[in-house]
Motif scaffolding. Structure first.
Motif, PDB file in Angstrom:
ATOM      1  N   GLU A   1       3.835  11.874  12.421  1.00 62.00           N
ATOM      2  CA  GLU A   1       4.185  13.206  13.079  1.00 62.00           C
ATOM      3  C   GLU A   1       5.056  13.207  13.480  1.00 62.00           C
ATOM      4  OE1 GLU A   1       1.869  15.689  16.316  1.00 62.00           O
ATOM      5  OE2 GLU A   1       1.571  14.704  14.008  1.00 62.00           O
ATOM      6  N   ARG A   2       5.821  11.997  14.177  1.00 62.72           N
ATOM      7  CA  ARG A   2       7.419  11.723  14.150  1.00 62.72           C
ATOM      8  C   ARG A   2       8.151  12.392  12.790  1.00 62.72           C
ATOM      9  NH1 ARG A   2      11.940   9.143  12.475  1.00 62.72           N
ATOM     10  NH2 ARG A   2      13.731   9.427  14.050  1.00 62.72           N
ATOM     11  N   MET A   3       7.984  12.406  12.036  1.00 62.19           N
ATOM     12  CA  MET A   3       8.988  13.110  10.988  1.00 62.19           C
ATOM     13  C   MET A   3       8.032  14.851  11.179  1.00 62.19           C
ATOM     14  SD  MET A   3      10.614  11.761  10.214  1.00 62.19           S
ATOM     15  CE  MET A   3      11.472  13.597   8.831  1.00 62.19           C
ATOM     16  N   ARG A   4       6.810  15.514  11.332  1.00 64.18           N
ATOM     17  CA  ARG A   4       6.020  16.652  11.127  1.00 64.18           C
ATOM     18  C   ARG A   4       6.898  17.475  12.137  1.00 64.18           C
ATOM     19  NH1 ARG A   4       1.724  18.219  13.553  1.00 64.18           N
ATOM     20  NH2 ARG A   4       0.615  19.672  12.654  1.00 64.18           N
ATOM     21  N   ASN A   5       7.452  16.135  13.643  1.00 63.90           N
ATOM     22  CA  ASN A   5       7.900  17.063  14.857  1.00 63.90           C
ATOM     23  C   ASN A   5       9.406  17.495  13.864  1.00 63.90           C
ATOM     24  OD1 ASN A   5       5.077  16.575  15.633  1.00 63.90           O
ATOM     25  ND2 ASN A   5       5.523  14.709  17.478  1.00 63.90           N
ATOM     26  N   ILE A   6      10.018  16.748  13.642  1.00 63.54           N
ATOM     27  CA  ILE A   6      11.438  16.888  13.372  1.00 63.54           C
ATOM     28  C   ILE A   6      11.307  17.908  12.217  1.00 63.54           C
ATOM     29  CG2 ILE A   6      13.525  15.919  12.085  1.00 63.54           C
ATOM     30  CD1 ILE A   6      12.119  12.882  13.347  1.00 63.54           C
ATOM     31  N   MET A   7      10.590  18.163  11.183  1.00 61.15           N
ATOM     32  CA  MET A   7      10.666  19.235  10.828  1.00 61.15           C
ATOM     33  C   MET A   7      10.339  20.073  11.649  1.00 61.15           C
ATOM     34  SD  MET A   7       8.811  21.511   8.800  1.00 61.15           S
ATOM     35  CE  MET A   7       6.772  20.869   8.537  1.00 61.15           C
ATOM     36  N   ILE A   8       9.713  20.362  11.983  1.00 57.63           N
ATOM     37  CA  ILE A   8       8.778  22.059  12.577  1.00 57.63           C
ATOM     38  C   ILE A   8      10.539  22.200  13.687  1.00 57.63           C
ATOM     39  CG2 ILE A   8       7.116  22.813  14.296  1.00 57.63           C
ATOM     40  CD1 ILE A   8       5.427  20.876  13.089  1.00 57.63           C
ATOM     41  N   GLY A   9      10.848  20.896  14.561  1.00 63.83           N
ATOM     42  CA  GLY A   9      12.018  21.688  14.968  1.00 63.83           C
ATOM     43  C   GLY A   9      12.887  22.590  14.881  1.00 63.83           C
ATOM     44  N   TYR A  10      13.598  21.850  13.874  1.00 66.97           N
ATOM     45  CA  TYR A  10      14.235  22.403  12.843  1.00 66.97           C
ATOM     46  C   TYR A  10      14.236  23.900  12.298  1.00 66.97           C
ATOM     47  CZ  TYR A  10      17.755  18.141  13.551  1.00 66.97           C
ATOM     48  OH  TYR A  10      18.120  17.409  13.841  1.00 66.97           O
ATOM     49  N   ALA A  11      13.264  23.405  11.746  1.00 73.80           N
ATOM     50  CA  ALA A  11      12.457  24.945  11.040  1.00 73.80           C
ATOM     51  C   ALA A  11      12.508  26.056  12.020  1.00 73.80           C
ATOM     52  CB  ALA A  11      11.069  24.651   9.792  1.00 73.80           C
ATOM     53  N   ARG A  12      11.834  25.520  13.236  1.00 74.92           N
ATOM     54  CA  ARG A  12      11.615  26.857  13.861  1.00 74.92           C
ATOM     55  C   ARG A  12      13.248  27.418  14.530  1.00 74.92           C
ATOM     56  NH1 ARG A  12       6.779  24.138  18.093  1.00 74.92           N
ATOM     57  NH2 ARG A  12       5.268  25.082  17.376  1.00 74.92           N
ATOM     58  N   SER A  13      13.896  25.930  14.455  1.00 76.62           N
ATOM     59  CA  SER A  13      15.065  26.900  15.111  1.00 76.62           C
ATOM     60  C   SER A  13      15.640  27.774  14.051  1.00 76.62           C
ATOM     61  CB  SER A  13      16.069  25.645  15.450  1.00 76.62           C
ATOM     62  OG  SER A  13      16.766  25.910  15.738  1.00 76.62           O
ATOM     63  N   ILE A  14      15.733  27.479  12.932  1.00 74.25           N
ATOM     64  CA  ILE A  14      16.831  28.436  11.855  1.00 74.25           C
ATOM     65  C   ILE A  14      15.642  29.342  11.718  1.00 74.25           C
ATOM     66  CG2 ILE A  14      17.178  28.208   9.031  1.00 74.25           C
ATOM     67  CD1 ILE A  14      16.626  25.061   8.949  1.00 74.25           C
ATOM     68  N   ARG A  15      14.471  29.242  11.966  1.00 75.07           N
ATOM     69  CA  ARG A  15      13.656  30.591  11.735  1.00 75.07           C
ATOM     70  C   ARG A  15      14.221  31.090  13.046  1.00 75.07           C
ATOM     71  NH1 ARG A  15       7.914  30.588  14.184  1.00 75.07           N
ATOM     72  NH2 ARG A  15       8.907  29.995  15.328  1.00 75.07           N
ATOM     73  N   ASP A  16      14.274  30.904  14.198  1.00 71.65           N
ATOM     74  CA  ASP A  16      14.283  31.639  15.129  1.00 71.65           C
ATOM     75  C   ASP A  16      15.992  32.285  15.387  1.00 71.65           C
ATOM     76  OD1 ASP A  16      11.579  31.049  16.219  1.00 71.65           O
ATOM     77  OD2 ASP A  16      12.529  29.478  17.435  1.00 71.65           O
ATOM     78  N   SER A  17      17.357  31.609  15.563  1.00 77.38           N
ATOM     79  CA  SER A  17      17.778  31.886  15.213  1.00 77.38           C
ATOM     80  C   SER A  17      18.032  33.443  14.006  1.00 77.38           C
ATOM     81  CB  SER A  17      19.576  30.315  14.719  1.00 77.38           C
ATOM     82  OG  SER A  17      18.646  29.852  15.627  1.00 77.38           O
ATOM     83  N   VAL A  18      17.965  32.635  13.026  1.00 77.00           N
ATOM     84  CA  VAL A  18      18.051  34.573  11.471  1.00 77.00           C
ATOM     85  C   VAL A  18      17.041  35.746  12.664  1.00 77.00           C
ATOM     86  CG1 VAL A  18      17.337  35.014   9.805  1.00 77.00           C
ATOM     87  CG2 VAL A  18      18.141  32.701  10.217  1.00 77.00           C
ATOM     88  N   ALA A  19      16.291  35.472  12.812  1.00 77.36           N
ATOM     89  CA  ALA A  19      15.169  36.373  13.294  1.00 77.36           C
ATOM     90  C   ALA A  19      15.996  37.826  14.091  1.00 77.36           C
ATOM     91  CB  ALA A  19      13.845  36.316  13.992  1.00 77.36           C
TER      92      ALA A  19
END
Length: 288
Positions: free
Chosen positions: A165-183
């Motif tokens: 769960e910890r690693m999943r949250n880390i992955m989601i955090g970075y992936a969301r940041s990448i997606r939102d910055s690019v969008a």
């Protein structure tokens, strides 16, 4: 044909030595200065760039520290043959964004390093110094809803849902940041087309891979090391995949059709596409 650098950006507010190092580094990465080729002399570079000799010397030291060139006493400064050498990712990512159509395929554990490497080129797009027409990023990561070979508890090498769960949250955090910055770049009208897709697979990711603009590949292994992390308020001793210790090796289509570098890029592209289109499943970052 004598080497001629690309004109420097008059609005670039970086120190002159950084501008020179960036220009020469870009020429090396795009093979306008080929592996083994001798760079122009200090005097010639001073005349080409219009900066003082001390500025040129500082720029060349930075390139040598980066592993792009080697200085040979009495002979001059030469481009290294870097195909089988460790490589820094960030300069190549920034150079990729000078293209009209940017594509980045990433396979790894969390996309943290990719997130860091994207910050500078995205900032340059925001201020108008880079102007790509499209950005497409694909992120392939392990599915942390199922047990993995790592991370696991150190005491018994057993799976622990808290670690996943910890690693999943880390992955989601970075992936969301990448997606939102690019969008955001698309919403601001700076890049007409943008897309960031994330897929997961059930296997443990023991290596990280980047394929940039379908022409350059970076590959490195995650070492497994003891670590201590906080998960749901408890300190846990674990065996962890440590991305910060991953050494990346660079391979390029520019190495030539018969080179090992070209074959490495082709195989990296084939591997990523095969996993993406078969066993990988779409992951909705907003449904979590």
């Amino acid at each position: 044909m004598p080497f001629a650098p690309e004109p420097l950006d008059p609005d670039d507010d970086r120190p002159p030595y950084e501008q020179v190092a960036s220009s020469l580094g870009a020429a090396i990465r795009t093979r306008r200065l080929a592996p083994g080729e001798r760079l122009p002399s200090h005097k010639e570079l001073t005349e080409l760039f219009g900066f003082a000799r001390a500025t040129i010397q500082r720029a060349l030291r930075d390139l040598e520290d980066e592993g792009l060139v080697v200085s040979r006493k009495g002979s001059g400064v030469f481009v290294r043959n870097r195909t089988e050498r460790p490589a820094g990712l960030r300069p190549y990512v920034e150079q990729a964004f000078a293209s009209q159509n940017v594509t980045i395929d990433f396979a790894g554990f969390s996309s943290e390093t990719l997130h860091g490497a994207l910050q500078e080129p995205l900032d340059k797009i925001r201020v108008g110094r880079l102007t790509p027409a499209s950005i497409v990023i694909r992120i392939l990561v392990p599915d942390m809803s199922v047990p993995q070979a790592a991370p696991v508890r150190r005491e018994d090498c057993a799976d622990d849902p808290r670690l996943r769960e910890r690693m999943r949250n880390i992955m989601i955090g970075y992936a969301r940041s990448i997606r939102d910055s690019v969008a955001e770049l698309s919403h601001l009208g700076l890049v007409p087309e943008t897309r960031v897709d994330v897929r997961v697979h059930s296997g443990t990711q023991f290596f990280k891979l980047y394929v940039i603009n379908q022409a350059d590949a970076f590959f490195g292994y995650y070492p497994i090391k003891p670590n201590k992390v906080m998960a749901q308020g408890e300190a846990i001793e674990i065996y962890d995949l440590v991305g910060k210790d991953t050494v990346l090796f660079h391979h390029s289509l520019n190495d030539g059709d018969s080179s090992g570098g070209t074959q490495q890029v082709e195989q990296a592209r084939m591997w990523f596409e095969s996993v993406w289109e078969t066993i990988a499943r779409e992951f909705d970052l907003d449904a979590q």
